[in-house]
Design a protein around this motif. Structure first.
Motif, PDB file in Angstrom:
ATOM      1  N   GLN A  66       0.856  -1.187   0.000  1.00 59.44           N
ATOM      2  CA  GLN A  66       0.000   0.000   0.000  1.00 59.44           C
ATOM      3  C   GLN A  66       0.888   1.231   0.000  1.00 59.44           C
ATOM      4  N   ASN A  67       0.658   2.138  -0.953  1.00 62.71           N
ATOM      5  CA  ASN A  67       1.422   3.386  -0.986  1.00 62.71           C
ATOM      6  C   ASN A  67       0.931   4.327   0.102  1.00 62.71           C
ATOM      7  N   SER A  68       1.848   4.915   0.851  1.00 57.09           N
ATOM      8  CA  SER A  68       1.451   5.936   1.822  1.00 57.09           C
ATOM      9  C   SER A  68       1.110   7.237   1.100  1.00 57.09           C
ATOM     10  N   ARG A  69       1.825   7.510   0.001  1.00 57.96           N
ATOM     11  CA  ARG A  69       1.524   8.657  -0.854  1.00 57.96           C
ATOM     12  C   ARG A  69       2.134   8.403  -2.224  1.00 57.96           C
ATOM     13  N   SER A  70       1.577   9.069  -3.234  1.00 61.18           N
ATOM     14  CA  SER A  70       2.094   8.923  -4.590  1.00 61.18           C
ATOM     15  C   SER A  70       3.191   9.952  -4.837  1.00 61.18           C
ATOM     16  N   ASN A  71       4.341   9.505  -5.295  1.00 63.97           N
ATOM     17  CA  ASN A  71       5.411  10.429  -5.650  1.00 63.97           C
ATOM     18  C   ASN A  71       6.315   9.802  -6.703  1.00 63.97           C
ATOM     19  N   LYS A  72       7.277  10.576  -7.170  1.00 64.60           N
ATOM     20  CA  LYS A  72       8.178  10.109  -8.231  1.00 64.60           C
ATOM     21  C   LYS A  72       9.019   8.926  -7.772  1.00 64.60           C
ATOM     22  N   LYS A  73       9.330   8.888  -6.494  1.00 67.16           N
ATOM     23  CA  LYS A  73      10.146   7.797  -5.969  1.00 67.16           C
ATOM     24  C   LYS A  73       9.478   6.448  -6.183  1.00 67.16           C
ATOM     25  N   THR A  74       8.147   6.416  -6.051  1.00 70.18           N
ATOM     26  CA  THR A  74       7.402   5.175  -6.247  1.00 70.18           C
ATOM     27  C   THR A  74       7.637   4.622  -7.646  1.00 70.18           C
ATOM     28  N   LEU A  75       7.692   5.514  -8.637  1.00 66.47           N
ATOM     29  CA  LEU A  75       7.908   5.097 -10.014  1.00 66.47           C
ATOM     30  C   LEU A  75       9.341   4.620 -10.223  1.00 66.47           C
ATOM     31  N   LEU A  76      10.271   5.316  -9.601  1.00 64.96           N
ATOM     32  CA  LEU A  76      11.685   5.039  -9.831  1.00 64.96           C
ATOM     33  C   LEU A  76      12.142   3.744  -9.171  1.00 64.96           C
TER      34      LEU A  76
END
Length: 299
Positions: A66-76
């Motif tokens: 589960q993502n705590s928040r969406s950010n660029k790091k999640t993609l990378l």
């Protein structure tokens, strides 16, 4: 893509510059949309019903998180350390190969995710199975198409081909997985069915027994009425068996079908399966995306 669903991007605003390839506002690539859906980094707006569904589960992690928040790091963090956001953006900007394949999967996937978010688990499983069928023949062909040798390509295809007329494309895909992905880390992991997620306690032992019966020899471990651990390859066969035994209801045959009177709550029955199934499908689709990236430009 029908106008029913619109993607909302919580990470990139318009004018993303060098990262334009990752922006849902500026890149309408089906492959990108699939990637953003599966990383849980977008919101889906159902225009017809005026409802929004926040996609926050990262199905590309195995097991999913589960993502705590969406950010660029999640993609990378889905890629090796030497890959940059600019590299990923450039890939999605230039991707032209296999777009027809990605487009055919995208609408099935968004319906699968929306149904799951709406807790319509039976409906979600139907779309999940449609995706499984949709990728079963295409993924091996995508891999073989990158081969520079026709003879090598033909020999590869021969390895996967079923030996009997009634075995079909799903066995073709299963043979491909055993050949190409058996050394991957995810292949060695299990998908763990959490029986405790079934809210109606009286149904847990009933569902456990049915799951176990349909999983057959694919079980790696179990805790009675609590958890079943199924192998990666075995989970594909498990999904096929559930589909065949519930959606077919012929009587009098040798196969033991599942009746609605047995499970009583169809949505509840498929609830512990759906997220695991999306996780399984996501791993397969991401392998194709990574393979496309590594072989981009080859003929």
């Amino acid at each position: 893509m029908t106008d029913r669903y619109v993607y909302i991007d919580p990470i990139f605003s318009k004018g993303a510059g060098a990262l334009v390839g990752l922006s849902l506002h500026e890149n309408n690539s089906s492959a990108l949309r699939i990637f953003r859906l599966l990383t849980g980094t977008c919101t889906i707006h159902d225009v017809f019903f005026n409802k929004k569904f926040k996609s926050a589960i990262n199905y590309l992690n195995f097991p999913y998180t589960q993502n705590s928040r969406s950010n660029k790091k999640t993609l990378l963090e889905m890629f090796p350390e030497d890959v940059t956001l600019e590299d990923i953006s450039e890939y999605f900007c230039k991707l032209k190969n296999n777009e027809e394949f990605y487009a055919s999967i995208e609408f099935e996937l968004i319906n699968c995710v929306v149904a799951r978010k709406s807790e319509r688990y039976l409906e979600s499983f139907i779309f999940l199975y449609r995706i499984l069928e949709g990728i079963s023949y295409s993924i091996p062909l995508i891999y073989v198409s990158k081969s520079r040798s026709f003879n090598a390509s033909f020999r590869s295809l021969q390895q996967y081909m079923p030996t009997k007329n009634n075995e079909g494309e799903l066995l073709f895909f299963k043979n491909f997985i055993k050949t190409h992905w058996s050394k991957e880390n995810f292949y060695k992991l299990t998908l763990d069915i959490d029986i405790g997620s079934i809210e109606v306690e009286e149904m847990r032992s009933i569902y456990f027994k049915i799951y176990k019966e349909k999983a057959k020899n694919c079980i790696e471990g179990e805790t009675e009425d609590e958890e079943l651990k199924i192998t990666f390859l075995g989970f594909m066969q498990f999904m096929i068996e559930l589909r065949n035994r519930y959606f077919h209801f012929l009587q009098g045959g040798w196969q033991k079908n599942i009746s609605t009177s047995q499970i009583i709550f169809p949505d509840l029955f498929f609830k512990p399966i759906v997220d695991l199934g999306i996780n399984w499908i996501s791993i397969a689709l991401f392998e194709v995306i990574k393979f496309d990236m590594e072989n981009h430009g080859k003929t």
